[in-house]
Design a protein around this motif. Structure first.
Motif, PDB file in Angstrom:
ATOM      1  N   ILE A   6       0.847  -1.197   0.000  1.00  0.00           N
ATOM      2  CA  ILE A   6       0.000   0.000   0.000  1.00  0.00           C
ATOM      3  C   ILE A   6       0.881   1.245   0.000  1.00  0.00           C
ATOM      4  CG2 ILE A   6      -1.674   1.336   1.339  1.00  0.00           C
ATOM      5  CD1 ILE A   6      -2.904  -1.262   2.271  1.00  0.00           C
ATOM      6  N   PHE A   7       0.555   2.165  -0.913  1.00  0.00           N
ATOM      7  CA  PHE A   7       1.281   3.430  -1.022  1.00  0.00           C
ATOM      8  C   PHE A   7       0.464   4.558  -0.377  1.00  0.00           C
ATOM      9  CE2 PHE A   7       1.851   7.331  -3.595  1.00  0.00           C
ATOM     10  CZ  PHE A   7       3.201   7.592  -3.319  1.00  0.00           C
ATOM     11  N   LYS A   8      -0.872   4.497  -0.556  1.00  0.00           N
ATOM     12  CA  LYS A   8      -1.733   5.579  -0.062  1.00  0.00           C
ATOM     13  C   LYS A   8      -3.115   5.018   0.229  1.00  0.00           C
ATOM     14  CE  LYS A   8      -3.806   8.725  -2.809  1.00  0.00           C
ATOM     15  NZ  LYS A   8      -4.024   9.849  -3.734  1.00  0.00           N
ATOM     16  N   VAL A  30      -6.483  -6.933   0.350  1.00  0.00           N
ATOM     17  CA  VAL A  30      -5.746  -5.767   0.854  1.00  0.00           C
ATOM     18  C   VAL A  30      -5.488  -5.911   2.357  1.00  0.00           C
ATOM     19  CG1 VAL A  30      -5.827  -3.260   1.133  1.00  0.00           C
ATOM     20  CG2 VAL A  30      -6.819  -4.310  -0.909  1.00  0.00           C
ATOM     21  N   GLY A  31      -4.239  -5.661   2.766  1.00  0.00           N
ATOM     22  CA  GLY A  31      -3.883  -5.658   4.185  1.00  0.00           C
ATOM     23  C   GLY A  31      -3.763  -7.052   4.769  1.00  0.00           C
ATOM     24  N   GLU A  32      -3.399  -7.091   6.074  1.00  0.00           N
ATOM     25  CA  GLU A  32      -3.214  -8.375   6.753  1.00  0.00           C
ATOM     26  C   GLU A  32      -4.523  -9.151   6.864  1.00  0.00           C
ATOM     27  OE1 GLU A  32      -0.393  -9.522   7.382  1.00  0.00           O
ATOM     28  OE2 GLU A  32       0.932  -7.763   7.324  1.00  0.00           O
ATOM     29  N   ARG A  33      -5.647  -8.429   6.936  1.00  0.00           N
ATOM     30  CA  ARG A  33      -6.943  -9.095   7.080  1.00  0.00           C
ATOM     31  C   ARG A  33      -7.517  -9.563   5.753  1.00  0.00           C
ATOM     32  NH1 ARG A  33     -10.700  -6.018  11.521  1.00  0.00           N
ATOM     33  NH2 ARG A  33      -9.587  -6.686  13.378  1.00  0.00           N
ATOM     34  N   SER A  56     -10.540   1.434   7.621  1.00  0.00           N
ATOM     35  CA  SER A  56      -9.833   1.917   8.810  1.00  0.00           C
ATOM     36  C   SER A  56      -8.913   0.810   9.342  1.00  0.00           C
ATOM     37  CB  SER A  56     -10.832   2.329   9.897  1.00  0.00           C
ATOM     38  OG  SER A  56     -11.664   1.234  10.228  1.00  0.00           O
ATOM     39  N   GLY A  57      -7.719   1.208   9.765  1.00  0.00           N
ATOM     40  CA  GLY A  57      -6.789   0.226  10.334  1.00  0.00           C
ATOM     41  C   GLY A  57      -5.748  -0.281   9.362  1.00  0.00           C
ATOM     42  N   ILE A  58      -5.876   0.065   8.065  1.00  0.00           N
ATOM     43  CA  ILE A  58      -4.818  -0.322   7.123  1.00  0.00           C
ATOM     44  C   ILE A  58      -4.054   0.938   6.712  1.00  0.00           C
ATOM     45  CG2 ILE A  58      -6.065  -2.363   6.259  1.00  0.00           C
ATOM     46  CD1 ILE A  58      -6.732  -0.786   3.746  1.00  0.00           C
ATOM     47  N   GLY A  59      -2.803   0.781   6.333  1.00  0.00           N
ATOM     48  CA  GLY A  59      -2.001   1.952   6.007  1.00  0.00           C
ATOM     49  C   GLY A  59      -0.836   1.610   5.103  1.00  0.00           C
ATOM     50  N   LEU A 102     -21.100  -6.880  10.131  1.00  0.00           N
ATOM     51  CA  LEU A 102     -20.069  -7.394   9.216  1.00  0.00           C
ATOM     52  C   LEU A 102     -18.680  -7.143   9.810  1.00  0.00           C
ATOM     53  CD1 LEU A 102     -21.325  -6.260   5.702  1.00  0.00           C
ATOM     54  CD2 LEU A 102     -20.781  -8.591   6.343  1.00  0.00           C
ATOM     55  N   THR A 103     -17.912  -8.205   9.938  1.00  0.00           N
ATOM     56  CA  THR A 103     -16.542  -8.078  10.442  1.00  0.00           C
ATOM     57  C   THR A 103     -15.597  -7.963   9.256  1.00  0.00           C
ATOM     58  OG1 THR A 103     -17.164  -9.478  12.302  1.00  0.00           O
ATOM     59  CG2 THR A 103     -14.815  -9.167  11.934  1.00  0.00           C
ATOM     60  N   LYS A 104     -14.608  -7.081   9.374  1.00  0.00           N
ATOM     61  CA  LYS A 104     -13.659  -6.879   8.272  1.00  0.00           C
ATOM     62  C   LYS A 104     -12.908  -8.167   7.976  1.00  0.00           C
ATOM     63  CE  LYS A 104     -11.624  -3.144   9.903  1.00  0.00           C
ATOM     64  NZ  LYS A 104     -10.735  -1.967   9.938  1.00  0.00           N
ATOM     65  N   GLY A 105     -12.803  -8.480   6.672  1.00  0.00           N
ATOM     66  CA  GLY A 105     -12.006  -9.620   6.243  1.00  0.00           C
ATOM     67  C   GLY A 105     -12.688 -10.966   6.415  1.00  0.00           C
ATOM     68  N   VAL A 106     -13.972 -10.977   6.867  1.00  0.00           N
ATOM     69  CA  VAL A 106     -14.652 -12.262   7.055  1.00  0.00           C
ATOM     70  C   VAL A 106     -14.857 -12.945   5.701  1.00  0.00           C
ATOM     71  CG1 VAL A 106     -16.978 -11.259   6.974  1.00  0.00           C
ATOM     72  CG2 VAL A 106     -16.620 -13.420   8.152  1.00  0.00           C
TER      73      VAL A 106
END
Length: 590
Positions: A6-8, A30-33, A56-59, A102-106
């Motif tokens: 991820i750049f932005k 996208v991201g760890e999740r 929210s929570g990814i960067g 809804l949980t993220k990444g489920v």
């Protein structure tokens, strides 16, 4: 495979670098999740990704992996009676797994991999098959037989086919092709942004009967046609959509709640299972699938939800069914386009919408149609698309409404003034139109009554005359009108209040068959003809308007379909009462 970074992060838009192996429209994690996203733009090795979950929570620095596949839906038994979100995640299964939110990444498969379905073959070993050929069926609900088709791209002879209990991912048949044996299972995947192929598009001439009098009589939509319902806040768009979903004579209903309030989708969820389908006697949910993407769900998934609904509709169309898809509302879909376009820093068009709004809207509506399906059986299917539009402040000149009107053939213009007067459905008969009128009029003359077109034309002429006469009344008063003109006003009022007004929440009035519509309209126009004869015979208009038969005409809408012989008795009494009043009043006044 290379893993991007991820750049932005800008709301639902994520820019990732080191993505030169990926393609536009690839699904990525996208991201760890592993949030679900879709690449919408490539610049060098940087990919712009719209993420279908809360970001929210990814960067910067978090990993991004491409799946190498476009956003697709799973097609097979288990779609009916189910509720999905915009990217076909089954909300009921997710609720059982993680609770009400809804949980993220489920991750939950769209179609149940454990449930077994009884597959009954209709093809046999040695049969030549191709993409779209029906090889068997599964009784998905008590009213829907789910036809199992050969996936597109597979052509050859059936080598083996089995009857029995299978999950959607178990092999039910093997097809011998030029490139070796292909295993066929009950589930197939299809990318949502690509329309499913067909053999030939047909001219739609048969109406989608909705049971809503103003629609069926004056502004009908054809099976395989397109319609839009624009209107300001509170004018009844959602209720009109619900009525069409409940009573339209489509065999399958796909209802897409795109960016609407959560309580409206809750109403659908609570109402539909309790509603009894008049054709089957079973719950309406037995032939309905819902796609819920409410206003508090991630905005990017709104954009996908309409494509998901279209693909599900096309799949059932390919089985030979008549499908109605309701999209409520396409304005929310366009707002999602505008938001993503703004984050991509694209040049804005009218009111900030992207320049490609018109072409994207055309892509959606052009996927509707009546077609000859692939598979060599000449079966016909139809997908009717009805989209609600919510123009800000009821301004029909705004870009989404205008882009839609250039494509669709039916315009049901909802009017806030009618809504304030409690006239529902608040469809303005002077502004609305249907370009299917001529074709469907011929069908109605053949299948309902030979004078259907003559009646509807006469009734619409009266409503138009009423608008002109009201201008005169405002200027010089009603006393300036002749008796025949005042009669026109009274009959037009009867058409408006006794025929066009329809109570969606009344047990009987919520639906009117074509036969009932014909009898009701003929009764009102027969009263006009009989009243004109009486006026010519010297009867005063006031006497005619005080006749008890007028109340009976007004109450015909509440006569159940099973007691339509009561309408015939109103016709008989109308003639007798008018003859009586002519014999009593006419001669003396003359």
């Amino acid at each position: 495979m290379k893993i991007g970074k991820i750049f932005k992060v800008s709301g639902p838009l994520v820019v990732a670098e080191n993505m030169d192996e990926a393609n536009v429209y690839d699904v990525v994690r996208v991201g760890e999740r592993g949030l679900v996203g879709e690449i919408i733009e490539m610049r060098g090795d940087r990919a712009s990704i719209q993420v279908y979950e809360e970001t929210s929570g990814i960067g910067p620095g978090d990993p991004v992996k491409t799946t190498g596949e476009p956003l697709s839906v799973e097609l097979g038994p288990g779609i009916m009676e189910c509720m999905f979100d915009g990217i076909q995640r089954p909300l009921n299964s997710i609720m059982e797994k993680v609770g009400n939110f809804l949980t993220k990444g489920v991750e939950v498969p769209s179609l149940d991999r454990e449930k077994k379905w009884h597959f009954v073959p209709t093809a046999k070993v040695g049969d030549e098959v191709e993409g779209g050929t029906i090889i068997g069926a599964v009784q998905e609900t008590s009213v829907i037989s789910h036809k199992i088709m050969v996936p597109h791209g597979v052509k050859g002879k059936i080598k083996s086919i089995n009857e029995g209990e299978f999950t959607v991912v178990e092999t039910v048949a093997v097809v011998e092709t030029e490139n070796g044996d292909k295993e066929v299972m009950m589930m197939q995947k299809w990318p949502v942004r690509n329309g499913r192929p067909y053999k030939q598009k047909l001219n739609p001439v048969e109406p989608l009967v909705t049971g809503q009098r103003i629609i069926d009589t004056f502004f009908p939509v054809a099976k395989g046609g397109t319609a839009c319902v624009p209107g300001p806040f509170g004018s009844g768009k959602t209720v009109v959509q619900h009525q069409l979903a409940k009573w339209g004579d489509a065999e399958i209903v796909v209802y897409v709640g795109c960016g609407e309030r959560g309580n409206e989708m809750t109403d659908v969820l609570n109402e539909f299972p309790e509603l009894i389908d008049p054709k089957t006697g079973e719950s309406l949910m037995k032939r309905t699938t819902l796609i819920a993407n409410t206003s508090n769900m991630p905005v990017a998934a709104r954009e996908a939800s309409i494509y998901t609904g279209l693909t599900l509709g096309e799949y059932f169309r390919d089985m030979g069914y008549s499908v109605a898809m309701m999209a409520d509302s396409t304005s929310r879909w366009a707002e999602a386009l505008r938001e993503m376009s703004g984050r991509l820093e694209e040049m804005p068009g009218d009111e900030g919408y992207p320049a490609y709004l018109g072409s994207r809207a055309a892509d959606i509506y052009e996927r509707a149609g009546k077609v000859v399906c692939l598979g060599g059986e000449d079966r016909e299917g139809a997908l009717t698309m009805i989209g609600a539009v919510s123009p800000p402040g009821g301004d029909l000149s705004e870009p989404v409404t205008q882009a839609t009107l250039r494509i669709v053939k039916v315009f049901w213009g909802l009017d806030s003034q009618l809504a304030y007067k409690r006239h529902f459905p608040a469809i303005n008969w002077l502004n609305s139109y249907s370009l299917y009128n001529e074709k469907i009029g011929g069908w109605m003359n053949e299948n309902v009554a030979s004078d259907w077109t003559k009646l509807t034309t006469g009734a619409m002429a009266l409503l138009q005359d009423e608008a002109k006469l009201e201008e005169i009344v405002r200027l010089v008063g009603i006393d300036a009108l002749s008796e025949s003109d005042r009669l026109k006003l009274e009959v037009a009022k009867s058409i408006r209040e006794d025929y066009l007004m329809q109570n969606a929440f009344h047990e009987v009035d919520t639906f009117a068959s074509l036969d009932k519509q014909y009898k009701m309209l003929r009764l009102i126009l027969t009263f006009k003809d009989e009243a004109e004869k009486a006026i010519k015979a010297g009867v005063y208009l006031e006497k005619i308007l005080k006749m008890e038969i007028r109340d009976r005409i007004a109450r015909v809408k509440y006569i159940p379909e099973s007691e339509m012989n009561r309408v015939d008795s109103v016709f008989d009494d109308l003639s007798k009462d008018m003859e009586k009043i002519i014999s009593e009043e006419g001669v003396g006044n003359a």
